[in-house]
Design a protein around this motif. Structure first.
Motif, PDB file in Angstrom:
ATOM      1  N   LEU A   1       0.826  -1.211   0.000  1.00 40.60           N
ATOM      2  CA  LEU A   1       0.000   0.000   0.000  1.00 40.60           C
ATOM      3  C   LEU A   1       0.861   1.262   0.000  1.00 40.60           C
ATOM      4  O   LEU A   1       0.454   2.289  -0.536  1.00 40.60           O
ATOM      5  CB  LEU A   1      -0.918  -0.002   1.234  1.00 40.60           C
ATOM      6  CG  LEU A   1      -1.995  -1.092   1.292  1.00 40.60           C
ATOM      7  CD1 LEU A   1      -2.760  -1.001   2.607  1.00 40.60           C
ATOM      8  CD2 LEU A   1      -2.951  -0.975   0.108  1.00 40.60           C
TER       9      LEU A   1
ATOM     10  N   CYS B   1      -0.342   3.326  -3.036  1.00 42.89           N
ATOM     11  CA  CYS B   1      -1.214   4.410  -2.598  1.00 42.89           C
ATOM     12  C   CYS B   1      -0.477   5.475  -1.798  1.00 42.89           C
ATOM     13  O   CYS B   1      -1.076   6.523  -1.483  1.00 42.89           O
ATOM     14  CB  CYS B   1      -2.357   3.878  -1.747  1.00 42.89           C
ATOM     15  SG  CYS B   1      -3.228   2.460  -2.429  1.00 42.89           S
TER      16      CYS B   1
ATOM     17  N   GLY C   1      -4.656   9.124  -1.477  1.00 46.38           N
ATOM     18  CA  GLY C   1      -4.083   7.804  -1.228  1.00 46.38           C
ATOM     19  C   GLY C   1      -4.967   6.961  -0.334  1.00 46.38           C
ATOM     20  O   GLY C   1      -5.121   5.752  -0.562  1.00 46.38           O
TER      21      GLY C   1
ATOM     22  N   GLN D   1      -7.858   5.610  -2.277  1.00 49.78           N
ATOM     23  CA  GLN D   1      -7.431   4.498  -3.117  1.00 49.78           C
ATOM     24  C   GLN D   1      -7.242   3.224  -2.289  1.00 49.78           C
ATOM     25  O   GLN D   1      -7.640   2.129  -2.701  1.00 49.78           O
ATOM     26  CB  GLN D   1      -6.128   4.860  -3.835  1.00 49.78           C
ATOM     27  CG  GLN D   1      -5.695   3.850  -4.893  1.00 49.78           C
ATOM     28  CD  GLN D   1      -4.436   4.284  -5.616  1.00 49.78           C
ATOM     29  OE1 GLN D   1      -3.866   5.324  -5.317  1.00 49.78           O
ATOM     30  NE2 GLN D   1      -3.998   3.474  -6.581  1.00 49.78           N
ATOM     31  N   ALA D   2      -6.660   3.362  -1.100  1.00 48.96           N
ATOM     32  CA  ALA D   2      -6.474   2.206  -0.221  1.00 48.96           C
ATOM     33  C   ALA D   2      -7.817   1.631   0.225  1.00 48.96           C
ATOM     34  O   ALA D   2      -7.988   0.416   0.303  1.00 48.96           O
ATOM     35  CB  ALA D   2      -5.643   2.601   0.991  1.00 48.96           C
TER      36      ALA D   2
END
Length: 557
Positions: free
Chosen positions: A319, A323, A359, A362-363
């Motif tokens: 991650l 991200c 980010g 997105q995660a």
């Protein structure tokens, strides 16, 4: 009963549903009656079944057997799903002492059962029921009945003895457990307030919570290294979430590829002891605030609900690379663990993630983050698990000295398979996860069906047995089976292990898997901390009692 038969005619299924429903309604009403927080609990359904069975109510034997066994399977399987994830962890987290004591209580109970049966001349099959009733453990009653079905020459009339003995011994079991909790407090002149304070102090020392600490880099050997290259960081139990660069003053997410320099400040997450060790090799504590939102770096809780990341480690998910997000800690049930790179994700894990808004979004998309999915039950793996459990329970295991091959049966097989599957968590796209509310609902449904059928079957003989000399010997024997193991192990635990009374009370209630005793102990010490040791010994105790009930039948019947 005649009125119901006239209403349903020849439809035996309809009659069975009506009878079991009436028994369940009356029994659940009884279970709601409490005196000072103590009541019959779900066992009220058993006594309702005994009452209606005594009045002459009955249903088709085939339907009765199907409902009883189906309820038992459902009950033990959902218990296995509940206790499975923490079964092995409980041995480590709470340590061996309480589980060893719980094991001794179970084994002493089995030994006391054999002794009582011999001294009082109690039928071995009835003794197995006394073992279950005196220890208020319903699944072991089901296991005993399954074991009787394996015996090649068991008489039809004797197969109902365990249920009768269970019903006779159960009330004395509840009273006996509470009696032991009170007696041990008086015997050792225990001050409950002092014990709770000492317990909480010890607990904080054993399970330190995760903390944040800003650390300024002063070690010149680290200058120019990447964060992932800091010596000892992978095994330090510490996660670096943010970094303030000394040259620019900017605060960024601390990805593993970022290079560090003397004067930079890191925000690390870990236990105080782990942070102290990490700080020694890095630098000195700093008073800088790296949590300020003006940097654009924020944190968010994200729930793992997609199947794709299940079973993967945080390193494999990457991650931080995909991200720009760092996982600082993971909430798994009641446990909080650092977001170490080698930690594998399970369904329902809650990740505390640090990064910028884009980010984190997105995660969240990659991980799922759908709370409504936590409340959804996928029944495909549930029925597959039940089928595997039933099949495992039917596998014969020939052991020398036994009159028949040992089988886990319809109580042990589904329980053990559920523990294994829920511990694994996932195989391919199959996830063995059940929401707590759904688990509780199915478990209650299963045990209500089982107890209603057991009570109805045994009801015709219950009152005559209870009023007979045999019933009196069962009452005395059951009370001895309850009290003697608890007092012996309780005294030894207090004298030798110096066990805290809070832990000891939870151990006593948990070793008997008895919720009313847990409620009484919580009230007595005025603390919910009793539940910690109760939960720690519950999984192992449940499994041992089921196995012991079967062995009592197969070895000595």
């Amino acid at each position: 009963m005649n009125l119901l038969r006239q209403f349903t005619g020849t439809n035996e299924v309809a009659l069975a549903v009506l009878v079991i429903s009436i028994i369940s309604v009356v029994g659940l009403g009884l279970s709601a009656i409490k005196f000072r927080g103590v009541g019959l609990g779900i066992t009220g359904v058993l006594f309702a079944g005994l009452f209606f069975g005594h009045l002459g109510w009955h249903i088709d034997d085939g339907v009765l057997q199907f409902l009883k066994e189906s309820g038992l399977i459902l009950f033990v399987f959902t218990i296995g799903l509940q206790i499975g994830p923490g079964f092995f962890a409980s041995l480590k987290r709470q340590g061996l002492p309480v589980n060893i004591c719980a094991t001794l209580i179970v084994l002493c109970g089995a030994g006391t059962t054999l002794l009582v049966a011999k001294v009082l001349g109690i039928n071995p099959l009835a003794a197995a029921g006394l073992f279950s009733g005196a220890t208020t453990n319903t699944p072991s009653l089901g296991a005993a009945q399954q074991a009787i079905a394996m015996l090649p020459h068991a008489e039809a009339g004797s197969k109902g003895l365990p249920a009768l003995a269970y019903a006779v011994a159960y009330p004395g079991g509840v009273i006996g457990i509470i009696f032991c909790i009170v007696l041990l407090r008086s015997l050792f002149r225990i001050n409950a307030v002092e014990e709770v304070a000492a317990f909480e102090k010890e607990r904080r020392g054993q399970t330190p919570s995760l903390k944040r600490r800003a650390i300024r880099i002063t070690n010149p050997d680290l200058d120019g290294l990447t964060i992932a290259g800091i010596p000892g960081l992978p095994g330090a139990g510490v996660v670096v979430s943010r970094i303030r660069t000394a040259s620019t003053g900017d605060i960024d997410v601390a990805t593993g590829q970022m290079r560090i320099h003397v004067g930079d400040t890191l925000l690390a997450v870990g236990t105080p002891a782990d942070l102290d060790r990490f700080q020694e090799g890095v630098g000195e504590p700093s008073q800088e605030d790296l949590l300020g939102s003006e940097s654009g770096i924020i944190y968010r809780r994200i729930i793992v609900t997609r199947k794709t990341p299940l079973g993967k480690t945080l390193r494999e998910l990457a991650l931080h690379t995909i991200c720009g997000v760092i996982v600082t800690r993971i909430q798994r049930g009641e446990i909080e663990i650092p977001g170490a790179p080698d930690t594998r994700l399970q369904f329902g894990d809650t990740l505390l993630c640090v990064g910028d808004g884009t980010g984190l979004d997105q995660a969240a998309k990659l991980l799922g983050n759908s709370p409504k999915d936590l409340g959804h039950t996928n029944f495909l793996p549930v029925f597959l698990g039940i089928a595997l459990g039933v099949a495992a329970g039917l596998i014969p295991l020939a052991l020398p000295g036994l009159p028949a091959a040992v089988r886990l049966g319809l109580a042990g097989g589904p329980l053990i398979i559920a523990i294994i599957l829920s511990r694994i968590g996932q195989i391919g796209r199959l996830v063995w996860y059940m929401p707590a509310d759904a688990n509780l609902a199915l478990r209650e449904m299963g045990i209500v069906l089982f107890l209603a059928c057991v009570g109805l079957k045994a009801g015709a003989k219950f009152i005559p047995t209870l009023m007979s000399p045999e019933g009196l010997s069962w009452l005395i024997g059951g009370f001895c089976i309850t009290v003697l193991p608890l007092l012996i192990v309780g005294i030894l635990a207090r004298l030798i292990l110096k066990m805290n009374y809070v832990t000891l009370s939870g151990l006593i209630a948990g070793s008997m898997t008895d919720p009313p005793a847990l409620a009484f102990a919580n009230t007595m010490v005025k603390s919910d901390s009793v539940s910690i040791s109760y939960a720690a010994v519950y999984p192992l105790t449940m499994l041992l009692r089921i196995l012991c009930a079967q062995l009592l039948v197969l070895l000595f019947a």
